[in-house]
Design a protein around this motif. Sequence first.
Motif, PDB file in Angstrom:
ATOM      1  N   TYR A 171      -9.225  -2.411   2.396  1.00  0.00           N
ATOM      2  CA  TYR A 171      -8.328  -3.028   1.415  1.00  0.00           C
ATOM      3  C   TYR A 171      -8.058  -4.470   1.771  1.00  0.00           C
ATOM      4  O   TYR A 171      -7.607  -5.255   1.079  1.00  0.00           O
ATOM      5  CB  TYR A 171      -7.018  -2.261   1.324  1.00  0.00           C
ATOM      6  CG  TYR A 171      -7.226  -0.820   0.945  1.00  0.00           C
ATOM      7  CD1 TYR A 171      -7.611  -0.472  -0.341  1.00  0.00           C
ATOM      8  CD2 TYR A 171      -7.063   0.181   1.882  1.00  0.00           C
ATOM      9  CE1 TYR A 171      -7.821   0.849  -0.687  1.00  0.00           C
ATOM     10  CE2 TYR A 171      -7.247   1.508   1.534  1.00  0.00           C
ATOM     11  CZ  TYR A 171      -7.639   1.833   0.261  1.00  0.00           C
ATOM     12  OH  TYR A 171      -7.838   3.145  -0.077  1.00  0.00           O
ATOM     13  N   THR A 210      -6.168   1.857  -7.576  1.00  0.00           N
ATOM     14  CA  THR A 210      -5.838   3.252  -7.282  1.00  0.00           C
ATOM     15  C   THR A 210      -7.101   3.944  -6.785  1.00  0.00           C
ATOM     16  O   THR A 210      -8.126   3.927  -7.463  1.00  0.00           O
ATOM     17  CB  THR A 210      -5.308   3.980  -8.533  1.00  0.00           C
ATOM     18  OG1 THR A 210      -4.176   3.265  -9.033  1.00  0.00           O
ATOM     19  CG2 THR A 210      -4.901   5.401  -8.210  1.00  0.00           C
ATOM     20  N   GLU A 221      -4.244  10.223  -2.931  1.00  0.00           N
ATOM     21  CA  GLU A 221      -4.120   9.019  -3.754  1.00  0.00           C
ATOM     22  C   GLU A 221      -3.496   7.884  -2.957  1.00  0.00           C
ATOM     23  O   GLU A 221      -2.480   8.054  -2.290  1.00  0.00           O
ATOM     24  CB  GLU A 221      -3.277   9.274  -4.999  1.00  0.00           C
ATOM     25  CG  GLU A 221      -3.222   8.056  -5.911  1.00  0.00           C
ATOM     26  CD  GLU A 221      -2.487   8.313  -7.213  1.00  0.00           C
ATOM     27  OE1 GLU A 221      -1.571   7.534  -7.523  1.00  0.00           O
ATOM     28  OE2 GLU A 221      -2.828   9.295  -7.902  1.00  0.00           O
ATOM     29  N   THR A 222      -4.132   6.719  -3.080  1.00  0.00           N
ATOM     30  CA  THR A 222      -3.620   5.491  -2.481  1.00  0.00           C
ATOM     31  C   THR A 222      -3.575   4.425  -3.564  1.00  0.00           C
ATOM     32  O   THR A 222      -4.541   4.256  -4.308  1.00  0.00           O
ATOM     33  CB  THR A 222      -4.532   5.013  -1.328  1.00  0.00           C
ATOM     34  OG1 THR A 222      -4.610   6.049  -0.342  1.00  0.00           O
ATOM     35  CG2 THR A 222      -4.002   3.743  -0.697  1.00  0.00           C
ATOM     36  N   GLN A 223      -2.445   3.731  -3.656  1.00  0.00           N
ATOM     37  CA  GLN A 223      -2.318   2.615  -4.593  1.00  0.00           C
ATOM     38  C   GLN A 223      -2.076   1.345  -3.790  1.00  0.00           C
ATOM     39  O   GLN A 223      -1.201   1.302  -2.929  1.00  0.00           O
ATOM     40  CB  GLN A 223      -1.166   2.833  -5.573  1.00  0.00           C
ATOM     41  CG  GLN A 223      -1.467   3.885  -6.602  1.00  0.00           C
ATOM     42  CD  GLN A 223      -0.392   3.959  -7.674  1.00  0.00           C
ATOM     43  OE1 GLN A 223       0.461   3.090  -7.793  1.00  0.00           O
ATOM     44  NE2 GLN A 223      -0.446   5.016  -8.465  1.00  0.00           N
ATOM     45  N   ILE A 242       0.875  -1.175   0.000  1.00  0.00           N
ATOM     46  CA  ILE A 242       0.000   0.000   0.000  1.00  0.00           C
ATOM     47  C   ILE A 242       0.907   1.218   0.000  1.00  0.00           C
ATOM     48  O   ILE A 242       1.761   1.368   0.877  1.00  0.00           O
ATOM     49  CB  ILE A 242      -0.918   0.037   1.235  1.00  0.00           C
ATOM     50  CG1 ILE A 242      -1.856  -1.185   1.249  1.00  0.00           C
ATOM     51  CG2 ILE A 242      -1.729   1.337   1.253  1.00  0.00           C
ATOM     52  CD1 ILE A 242      -2.751  -1.269   2.478  1.00  0.00           C
ATOM     53  N   ASP A 243       0.729   2.062  -1.000  1.00  0.00           N
ATOM     54  CA  ASP A 243       1.523   3.296  -1.112  1.00  0.00           C
ATOM     55  C   ASP A 243       0.579   4.484  -1.146  1.00  0.00           C
ATOM     56  O   ASP A 243      -0.421   4.473  -1.863  1.00  0.00           O
ATOM     57  CB  ASP A 243       2.363   3.281  -2.393  1.00  0.00           C
ATOM     58  CG  ASP A 243       3.363   2.136  -2.400  1.00  0.00           C
ATOM     59  OD1 ASP A 243       4.186   2.083  -1.468  1.00  0.00           O
ATOM     60  OD2 ASP A 243       3.309   1.311  -3.327  1.00  0.00           O
ATOM     61  N   ARG A 244       0.913   5.507  -0.381  1.00  0.00           N
ATOM     62  CA  ARG A 244       0.107   6.728  -0.352  1.00  0.00           C
ATOM     63  C   ARG A 244       0.909   7.850  -0.995  1.00  0.00           C
ATOM     64  O   ARG A 244       2.086   8.022  -0.703  1.00  0.00           O
ATOM     65  CB  ARG A 244      -0.261   7.076   1.067  1.00  0.00           C
ATOM     66  CG  ARG A 244      -1.073   5.976   1.726  1.00  0.00           C
ATOM     67  CD  ARG A 244      -1.781   6.428   2.970  1.00  0.00           C
ATOM     68  NE  ARG A 244      -2.304   5.389   3.824  1.00  0.00           N
ATOM     69  CZ  ARG A 244      -3.165   4.452   3.517  1.00  0.00           C
ATOM     70  NH1 ARG A 244      -3.620   4.377   2.314  1.00  0.00           N
ATOM     71  NH2 ARG A 244      -3.582   3.558   4.390  1.00  0.00           N
TER      72      ARG A 244
END
Length: 92
Positions: free
Chosen positions: A92, A49, A33-35, A26-28
Amino acid sequence: MAKWDARQWLADMMGLPQEDLSVRSIDRYGETETQVRYEQGGTAVARLTVTGPVREMLQKEGQGRWEIKAQIGAGTAQVHRLELPETDEIVY
């Protein structure tokens, strides 16, 4: 507040049981935006996304929406889009 299960949504589209998908990362990116990358058996299979909340001019907090894009498989062959109310909680 409703809960929306991203992993279940992806699993349904992929024809898999939910437990076959796991979160790889999980990348912010900033505040909006969060991927989330998902894997199956150690292989990356999807990227989700989530952008938002997106609000139109003069919309108050809670009146916006989440914009969701799912990319399934290699590259962008399968792209699915969805919008949810800002008040929904994304799991998620």
